[in-house]
Structures are given as C-alpha cells and as structure tokens.
Design an enzyme around this catalytic site. Structure first.
Site, PDB file in Angstrom:
ATOM      1  CD  GLU A   1       7.005 -84.979  33.941  1.00  0.00           C
ATOM      2  OE1 GLU A   1       7.994 -84.594  34.588  1.00  0.00           O
ATOM      3  OE2 GLU A   1       5.952 -85.354  34.474  1.00  0.00           O
TER       4      GLU A   1
ATOM      5  CD  GLU B   1       2.355 -89.554  34.523  1.00  0.00           C
ATOM      6  OE1 GLU B   1       2.363 -88.688  35.420  1.00  0.00           O
ATOM      7  OE2 GLU B   1       3.373 -89.880  33.886  1.00  0.00           O
TER       8      GLU B   1
END
Ligand code: 9MR
Length: 376
Positions: free
Chosen positions: A175, A290
């Site tokens: 991220e 994920e």
C-alpha cells in the site's frame, strides 16, 4: 487499504508528488529504457512467466491465518489444512509485531504459524516489510533519515535471514500507492515516505533481494481491479514503479492484487488484462494476495450476497487469468467467523457479512467452488 482509513491521510499528505511522478525517479539511479528491456529479458530467460504454474499445473490456493483463533477454535486450523496450499501469517510478520523495541524481535507468533504451514508440507509467504500501518512508536520517533534507513535495512535483513527457505515470497512493500492519485500525487503518505521519500521503495527491494535471493519479491496494493480513473491511475503508477526499479537494476518479481472486492463495484476486465500483459512483458507475474468480498452495499440475505460475490470474484479471475496463470490466489482469512470486514465495513442491516470462502459454519460458498475449479 481503503476507504475507511483514507480520509485522514489526504489531510496530512506531506510527500512531494513531483518527486515520484511518472517519468521521475523513485529514488535510485536511472538507467536507460534499453537496459530495462535487457534486464526484463534476462529475468524472463531465468524465470519465464508462469513457469512454476505452466498450463496444467494447479495455481496454489492459500489463506491468511491469525494466531488468536488457533487454540480457541480447533476447526480453524483444520480448515486451512483442508483447503490451503499456502498458509501465511496475516499480522504476525508486520513490523510492530516482529520488532516491538529497537533491540528486540518477537518471532514466536510468526514462527508458530509458519511452522504450522511447513511441518504440514504447505508453503507460506511474508507480509509485510514496508507499510504505513503497524509501525512501533520507537521507530516513528526516529527523525534522522540515515538512521531510519539503517533500521529498515537491518529489519529486512534480520527477518528474511530468519525465514530464508521457509517464506518463499514476500510483500516487500504494501500500500505505497496514493489512495486517490487524482488528488494526492503518486505515493501514499506514511512514516517511510516522510522520512526517506519515495526512495524507501528501492531501498526496501534492494535489501530484500540481497537478504534472500530465492524469495519472490512482491509489490502489494489494493484497488487495482476496478473500473474508473482512480483505478487506471493506480495501475499506471504500479507499472511506472516497476519500470523505475528495473531501470535501477533492482529486482521485483511480481505484483499482488489484494482483491478486497467491493461487490457493488465493477471489475475492469480489459484493463486488468492489459495490466497483467504489461507486467508480463517486464518479466513479472501477478498474484491475488488478500481476496475477500465487501458486501455492505448488497441488499438481501445470504443468497444475494453469495450471488454478488460469485460475479465479482469471477470477474477478477477473468481479468487476472487473461494474461496467464497467477502465482497464487490467497484469501484474507478462511471463514466468515473471523474477518476484518464486519468491523470496518459492517452491513447497514446489521446482518452478517459474508466475505470469505467458507461461511461461519465452515461450509464452502459457491464462489469458492468456482475458484477451485479455475485454479485446478
Ligand atoms: O486483517 C488485518 C487485521 O487483522 C489487522 O488488525 C490490520 C492491522 O494490522 O490489518 C489487516 O490486514 C490488512 C493487510 O495487512 C493489508 N491490506 C488490508 C488488510 C485489511 O485491512
């Protein structure tokens, strides 16, 4: 990821977007486009895209596991062993979990989960070295960039050294792309960004490559699969980061599409196909890292939730498989009994969320059957 935590970030974004705008360096020396192509060709010659999962070989399926449920719920570990080729720690390899004090590491929780995987003949992977979250206070008190860089490099070396041969893939950075590049520039605000600037990305990849030459080095991020400008920009930034790393002669092996799927959004299948092709031409592969389904805006009950999940997960697979077989498909948990989604994005009707492949009674959902067929 996402919506829930992004608002605050916009307010205190302090990175200089120009430092990292496409066409600018993310920090390391720039080489020429030709050297990039040579590097990509060399990588491709050694590790052809998809070689581990050539046609016919199943794509590994995995799940992220949490230590806190291992002892209280025996069915939990069994579900991972029943269904997963890869069992990876969800939180236990994050910086603050592993490195609670400058001179102290706490490997025990991660060790227990990695051992569960490897003693049962399963694979495991590492998540994550560089993230804006899960950073200890002692680290964020460091104000000297040289010291911060030393700590980052030593952390990566220590952790990868310990797990060499047991974690065959690492989310080196997680991220790092701006939540909304149309508003915030290129990179997401974080301690690492404020102290080191964009070069923390090449610093981390270079350290990881030195520390474990055999581990797959992954850039992991969210919101890379939907249709719209913001998502186009995010995909473009990933490609630019990969090119800049390669231009600087730094290894990166793949991109993790987290796949936290908003069931009410639309997957851009052609854009994902182009994204995968572009990465493939640079010698990289994709993984879904994920996967879960965010069904807070889906009206109705379990049937409607599962029908929406089947569509959105199917579309993601369609887009990802368009450029070849991914390295792995990993879900963020295994059972609806334990998930971050109802905590962060609960349903308005107060009914249970259904984010994961097994329901709260450990029964497989239709979308899980579809995933298994696709990976076979
Ligand atoms: O699911 C994870 C949750 O249990 C943790 O409390 C949280 C903070 O460490 O992180 C969650 O996992 C995140 C992952 O590390 C990165 N992508 C978004 C995931 C969901 O927030």
């Amino acid at each position: 990821m996402g919506r829930e935590d992004s608002r605050g970030d916009r307010g205190h974004f302090t990175g200089n977007p120009k430092q990292a705008a496409p066409g600018h360096s993310i920090g390391a020396a720039r080489l020429t486009r030709r050297s990039l192509l040579r590097a990509a060709a060399a990588t491709a010659a050694v590790v052809p895209f998809g070689s581990a999962h050539a046609a016919g070989k199943p794509v590994p399926f995995g799940g992220a596991i949490q230590i806190e449920y291992l002892d209280s719920d025996p069915a939990y570990a069994k579900a991972f062993l029943d269904h997963c080729d890869i069992i990876m720690p969800m939180n236990e390899l994050k910086f603050s979990s592993l490195h609670p004090a400058r001179e102290a590491f706490n490997f025990a929780p991660a060790d227990r989960l990695v051992d569960l995987a490897t003693t049962n003949g399963r694979r495991s992977r590492g998540h994550t070295h560089v993230w804006w979250n899960a950073l200890p206070a002692w680290l964020q008190a460091i104000t000297d960039p040289a010291e911060a860089e030393r700590v980052l490099v030593e952390h990566i070396e220590t952790v990868m050294d310990r797990y060499r041969g047991r974690l065959d893939s690492w989310d080196v950075v997680n991220e790092v792309i701006a939540h909304d590049p149309t508003e915030e520039g290129v990179m997401r605000d974080s301690y690492w960004m404020r102290i080191l600037g964009p070069r923390h990305v090449p610093v981390a990849f270079a350290a990881a490559a030195r520390a474990d030459p055999s581990a797959r080095l992954i850039l992991n991020d969210y919101d890379l699969e939907f249709a719209g400008d913001r998502y186009d920009r995010r995909r473009a930034i990933v490609l630019e980061m990969v090119r800049q790393l390669q231009d600087a002669g730094i290894r990166i092996d793949g991109v993790g599409i987290q796949g936290h799927l908003y069931a009410d959004l639309k997957i851009d299948i052609p854009a994902l196909a182009r994204f995968g092709e572009a990465l493939k031409s640079l010698g990289l592969s994709l993984l879904i890292s994920e996967l879960d389904v965010i069904d807070w805006n889906i009206r109705g009950g379990p049937d409607e939730q599962d029908a929406a999940a089947l569509i959105i997960v199917g579309d993601l697979l369609e887009g990802v498989f368009a450029s070849g077989r991914p390295e792995a498909v990993i879900t963020w948990g295994i059972t609806d009994r334990y998930s971050w989604i109802p905590d962060v994005m609960p349903r308005r009707d107060g009914k249970p969320s259904r984010p994961l492949p097994l329901d709260a009674q450990y029964r497989p959902k239709p979308w899980f059957e579809m995933v298994r067929r696709r990976l076979a």
